[in-house]
Scaffold this motif. Structure first.
Motif, PDB file in Angstrom:
ATOM      1  N   VAL A 149      51.277 -56.675  29.887  1.00 37.70           N
ATOM      2  CA  VAL A 149      52.356 -56.517  29.060  1.00 37.70           C
ATOM      3  C   VAL A 149      53.638 -55.360  30.311  1.00 37.70           C
ATOM      4  CG1 VAL A 149      53.464 -55.880  27.197  1.00 37.70           C
ATOM      5  CG2 VAL A 149      50.988 -57.654  27.345  1.00 37.70           C
ATOM      6  N   LEU A 150      53.524 -54.097  30.459  1.00 30.87           N
ATOM      7  CA  LEU A 150      54.466 -53.044  30.365  1.00 30.87           C
ATOM      8  C   LEU A 150      54.373 -53.132  32.250  1.00 30.87           C
ATOM      9  CD1 LEU A 150      52.484 -49.799  29.355  1.00 30.87           C
ATOM     10  CD2 LEU A 150      54.921 -50.826  28.252  1.00 30.87           C
ATOM     11  N   LEU A 151      53.670 -53.817  32.925  1.00 31.69           N
ATOM     12  CA  LEU A 151      53.546 -54.059  34.429  1.00 31.69           C
ATOM     13  C   LEU A 151      54.792 -55.518  33.975  1.00 31.69           C
ATOM     14  CD1 LEU A 151      53.651 -54.162  37.129  1.00 31.69           C
ATOM     15  CD2 LEU A 151      51.557 -55.576  37.085  1.00 31.69           C
ATOM     16  N   VAL A 152      54.781 -56.641  33.419  1.00 30.41           N
ATOM     17  CA  VAL A 152      55.397 -57.390  33.611  1.00 30.41           C
ATOM     18  C   VAL A 152      57.077 -57.300  32.961  1.00 30.41           C
ATOM     19  CG1 VAL A 152      56.777 -59.479  32.414  1.00 30.41           C
ATOM     20  CG2 VAL A 152      54.255 -59.100  32.870  1.00 30.41           C
ATOM     21  N   ARG A 153      57.046 -56.077  31.836  1.00 30.28           N
ATOM     22  CA  ARG A 153      58.293 -55.632  31.502  1.00 30.28           C
ATOM     23  C   ARG A 153      58.957 -54.659  32.664  1.00 30.28           C
ATOM     24  NH1 ARG A 153      60.711 -57.572  26.656  1.00 30.28           N
ATOM     25  NH2 ARG A 153      58.441 -58.450  25.635  1.00 30.28           N
ATOM     26  N   GLN A 154      58.563 -54.385  33.639  1.00 29.01           N
ATOM     27  CA  GLN A 154      58.972 -53.442  34.602  1.00 29.01           C
ATOM     28  C   GLN A 154      59.521 -54.450  35.801  1.00 29.01           C
ATOM     29  OE1 GLN A 154      59.321 -50.061  34.701  1.00 29.01           O
ATOM     30  NE2 GLN A 154      58.785 -50.670  32.585  1.00 29.01           N
ATOM     31  N   LEU A 155      59.042 -55.427  35.789  1.00 29.13           N
ATOM     32  CA  LEU A 155      59.282 -56.031  37.063  1.00 29.13           C
ATOM     33  C   LEU A 155      59.847 -56.999  36.513  1.00 29.13           C
ATOM     34  CD1 LEU A 155      55.632 -57.773  38.308  1.00 29.13           C
ATOM     35  CD2 LEU A 155      57.056 -56.628  39.665  1.00 29.13           C
ATOM     36  N   ASP A 156      60.680 -57.173  35.010  1.00 29.39           N
ATOM     37  CA  ASP A 156      61.926 -58.536  34.826  1.00 29.39           C
ATOM     38  C   ASP A 156      62.745 -57.409  35.035  1.00 29.39           C
ATOM     39  OD1 ASP A 156      62.127 -60.261  33.726  1.00 29.39           O
ATOM     40  OD2 ASP A 156      63.084 -59.563  32.086  1.00 29.39           O
ATOM     41  N   ARG A 157      62.337 -55.789  35.223  1.00 31.80           N
ATOM     42  CA  ARG A 157      64.026 -54.792  34.486  1.00 31.80           C
ATOM     43  C   ARG A 157      64.311 -54.829  36.220  1.00 31.80           C
ATOM     44  NH1 ARG A 157      60.212 -52.148  30.801  1.00 31.80           N
ATOM     45  NH2 ARG A 157      61.423 -51.656  28.676  1.00 31.80           N
ATOM     46  N   ILE A 158      63.497 -55.062  37.058  1.00 32.46           N
ATOM     47  CA  ILE A 158      64.031 -55.209  38.574  1.00 32.46           C
ATOM     48  C   ILE A 158      64.825 -56.419  38.336  1.00 32.46           C
ATOM     49  CG2 ILE A 158      63.365 -55.748  40.770  1.00 32.46           C
ATOM     50  CD1 ILE A 158      60.590 -54.053  40.434  1.00 32.46           C
ATOM     51  N   LEU A 159      64.165 -57.413  38.347  1.00 31.52           N
ATOM     52  CA  LEU A 159      64.955 -58.874  38.343  1.00 31.52           C
ATOM     53  C   LEU A 159      66.368 -59.019  37.413  1.00 31.52           C
ATOM     54  CD1 LEU A 159      65.050 -61.709  38.986  1.00 31.52           C
ATOM     55  CD2 LEU A 159      64.347 -62.305  36.860  1.00 31.52           C
ATOM     56  N   CYS A 160      66.354 -58.130  36.636  1.00 34.02           N
ATOM     57  CA  CYS A 160      67.236 -57.981  35.362  1.00 34.02           C
ATOM     58  C   CYS A 160      68.524 -57.367  35.875  1.00 34.02           C
ATOM     59  CB  CYS A 160      67.813 -57.610  33.636  1.00 34.02           C
ATOM     60  SG  CYS A 160      66.250 -59.125  33.348  1.00 34.02           S
ATOM     61  N   GLY A 161      68.545 -56.094  36.789  1.00 28.32           N
ATOM     62  CA  GLY A 161      69.389 -54.933  37.417  1.00 28.32           C
ATOM     63  C   GLY A 161      69.723 -55.991  38.779  1.00 28.32           C
ATOM     64  N   VAL A 162      68.878 -56.708  39.705  1.00 21.64           N
ATOM     65  CA  VAL A 162      69.622 -57.574  40.587  1.00 21.64           C
ATOM     66  C   VAL A 162      70.640 -58.181  40.616  1.00 21.64           C
ATOM     67  CG1 VAL A 162      68.857 -58.621  42.921  1.00 21.64           C
ATOM     68  CG2 VAL A 162      67.725 -56.640  41.923  1.00 21.64           C
ATOM     69  N   MET A 163      70.211 -59.041  39.450  1.00 21.39           N
ATOM     70  CA  MET A 163      71.225 -60.457  38.785  1.00 21.39           C
ATOM     71  C   MET A 163      72.252 -59.904  38.150  1.00 21.39           C
ATOM     72  SD  MET A 163      69.074 -63.047  39.596  1.00 21.39           S
ATOM     73  CE  MET A 163      70.014 -63.834  38.740  1.00 21.39           C
ATOM     74  N   LEU A 164      72.636 -58.534  37.658  1.00 18.07           N
ATOM     75  CA  LEU A 164      73.532 -58.203  36.928  1.00 18.07           C
ATOM     76  C   LEU A 164      74.823 -58.297  37.682  1.00 18.07           C
ATOM     77  CD1 LEU A 164      75.568 -57.376  34.973  1.00 18.07           C
ATOM     78  CD2 LEU A 164      74.496 -54.993  34.707  1.00 18.07           C
ATOM     79  N   ASP A 165      73.886 -57.178  38.799  1.00 17.37           N
ATOM     80  CA  ASP A 165      74.283 -56.421  40.545  1.00 17.37           C
ATOM     81  C   ASP A 165      74.720 -58.318  40.883  1.00 17.37           C
ATOM     82  OD1 ASP A 165      74.190 -53.767  39.778  1.00 17.37           O
ATOM     83  OD2 ASP A 165      73.068 -53.818  40.897  1.00 17.37           O
ATOM     84  N   TRP A 166      74.437 -59.176  40.895  1.00 17.14           N
ATOM     85  CA  TRP A 166      74.882 -60.490  41.328  1.00 17.14           C
ATOM     86  C   TRP A 166      76.021 -60.876  40.669  1.00 17.14           C
ATOM     87  CZ3 TRP A 166      73.457 -65.461  39.898  1.00 17.14           C
ATOM     88  CH2 TRP A 166      73.590 -66.400  41.004  1.00 17.14           C
ATOM     89  N   SER A 167      75.840 -61.145  39.589  1.00 21.46           N
ATOM     90  CA  SER A 167      76.999 -61.582  38.765  1.00 21.46           C
ATOM     91  C   SER A 167      78.088 -60.933  39.055  1.00 21.46           C
ATOM     92  CB  SER A 167      76.089 -61.639  37.400  1.00 21.46           C
ATOM     93  OG  SER A 167      76.029 -60.237  36.924  1.00 21.46           O
ATOM     94  N   ILE A 168      78.011 -59.778  39.329  1.00 17.41           N
ATOM     95  CA  ILE A 168      79.575 -59.173  39.264  1.00 17.41           C
ATOM     96  C   ILE A 168      79.357 -58.734  40.315  1.00 17.41           C
ATOM     97  CG2 ILE A 168      78.712 -57.925  37.047  1.00 17.41           C
ATOM     98  CD1 ILE A 168      78.825 -55.459  38.411  1.00 17.41           C
ATOM     99  N   GLY A 169      78.853 -59.579  41.513  1.00 19.30           N
ATOM    100  CA  GLY A 169      79.074 -59.396  42.647  1.00 19.30           C
ATOM    101  C   GLY A 169      78.698 -57.941  43.475  1.00 19.30           C
ATOM    102  N   ASP A 170      77.988 -57.786  43.243  1.00 18.28           N
ATOM    103  CA  ASP A 170      77.392 -56.038  44.430  1.00 18.28           C
ATOM    104  C   ASP A 170      76.417 -56.747  44.796  1.00 18.28           C
ATOM    105  OD1 ASP A 170      79.802 -54.376  42.406  1.00 18.28           O
ATOM    106  OD2 ASP A 170      78.151 -52.685  42.087  1.00 18.28           O
ATOM    107  N   VAL A 171      75.741 -57.746  44.758  1.00 18.73           N
ATOM    108  CA  VAL A 171      74.408 -57.774  45.318  1.00 18.73           C
ATOM    109  C   VAL A 171      75.447 -59.699  46.375  1.00 18.73           C
ATOM    110  CG1 VAL A 171      72.837 -59.179  45.477  1.00 18.73           C
ATOM    111  CG2 VAL A 171      73.108 -56.807  44.543  1.00 18.73           C
ATOM    112  N   THR A 172      75.353 -59.779  47.362  1.00 15.55           N
ATOM    113  CA  THR A 172      75.761 -61.569  47.179  1.00 15.55           C
ATOM    114  C   THR A 172      74.323 -62.312  47.353  1.00 15.55           C
ATOM    115  OG1 THR A 172      74.546 -61.547  50.307  1.00 15.55           O
ATOM    116  CG2 THR A 172      76.866 -60.265  49.773  1.00 15.55           C
ATOM    117  N   SER A 173      74.807 -63.597  47.547  1.00 11.30           N
ATOM    118  CA  SER A 173      73.552 -64.370  46.964  1.00 11.30           C
ATOM    119  C   SER A 173      72.860 -64.830  48.231  1.00 11.30           C
ATOM    120  CB  SER A 173      74.061 -66.259  47.196  1.00 11.30           C
ATOM    121  OG  SER A 173      74.455 -65.947  46.036  1.00 11.30           O
ATOM    122  N   ARG A 174      72.796 -63.967  49.625  1.00 10.40           N
ATOM    123  CA  ARG A 174      72.213 -64.233  50.412  1.00 10.40           C
ATOM    124  C   ARG A 174      71.401 -63.261  50.786  1.00 10.40           C
ATOM    125  NH1 ARG A 174      72.494 -65.442  56.162  1.00 10.40           N
ATOM    126  NH2 ARG A 174      71.801 -63.647  57.709  1.00 10.40           N
TER     127      ARG A 174
END
Length: 218
Positions: A149-174
């Motif tokens: 459960v804790l590992l899943v939460r940590q993996l999800d924090r990685i995803l959510c952080g990247v997705m937020l950066d993508w949503s504001i344009g700091d990470v490109t779709s590529r």
């Protein structure tokens, strides 16, 4: 199905499609119910009568576009670590195929005051990922002392952080998929048993190479 029920389903379909279009066009997942009714060609009361609330309409949009479960079920990858990355790759495909819609939804995740965060980061979503990571643990790919459960939460924090950066344009779709996968692979390698580490090292190298290539072309 009677004519009345068929008419109700058709109005629901139009409202869901109108909601999806408005989220894309306005960049606002909150939706104006008046604009939604006008776009769908129904009265202002109809969306409330058919769905009950604005949040229920957004949830219906998410369910309507979610071919994800069916597509994931058709994957033939048996390796439990590969299935984690296959699930991520399939999700990224959805995001990149409809970026304006998904950028708006992921931007809404960062708003803790809104109800959309709970809809998107739902218990069903966490349960899906816990099953995947739990299967890897049962196969002996993950150190037995690591709490799934804790590992899943940590993996999800990685995803959510990247997705937020993508949503504001700091990470490109590529850059989106290799950025998420680099984070996943680094995290999983840290908790993987020795036999599974070479495969994760390969994923780290592949993700780094894609990100360096994307940076060189920027």
């Amino acid at each position: 199905m009677g004519r009345r029920e068929a008419g109700k389903l058709e109005r629901k379909r139009r409202i869901i499609e109108a909601a999806r279009e408005l989220i894309r066009e306005t960049g606002n997942a909150g939706l104006s119910m008046r604009a939604l009714a006008e776009r769908a060609g129904v009265s202002l009361a109809t969306p409330y009568n058919l769905f009950g609330s604005k949040q229920a309409i957004v949830l219906a949009v998410l369910e309507d576009i979610r071919e994800y479960d069916a597509k994931f079920a058709s994957l033939r990858t048996a390796d439990p670590i590969d299935r984690i990355f296959a699930a991520g790759e399939l999700a990224m495909r959805f995001y990149k195929n409809d970026p304006e819609f998904y950028k708006t939804l992921w931007a809404a995740v960062s708003d803790a005051s809104g109800g959309l965060r709970a809809l998107i980061l739902s218990p069903q979503r966490y349960a899906f990922w816990q099953r995947l990571v739990g299967a890897a643990a049962e196969a002996g790919a993950i150190d037995k002392d690591i709490d799934v459960v804790l590992l899943v939460r940590q993996l999800d924090r990685i995803l959510c952080g990247v997705m937020l950066d993508w949503s504001i344009g700091d990470v490109t779709s590529r850059q989106l998929q290799p950025t998420v996968f680099l984070g996943y692979a680094l995290m999983l390698k840290a908790v993987a048993t020795p036999a599974w580490q070479p495969g994760l090292e390969k994923r780290i190298a592949e993700s780094q190479a894609k990100l360096l290539g994307a940076r060189a072309k920027a």
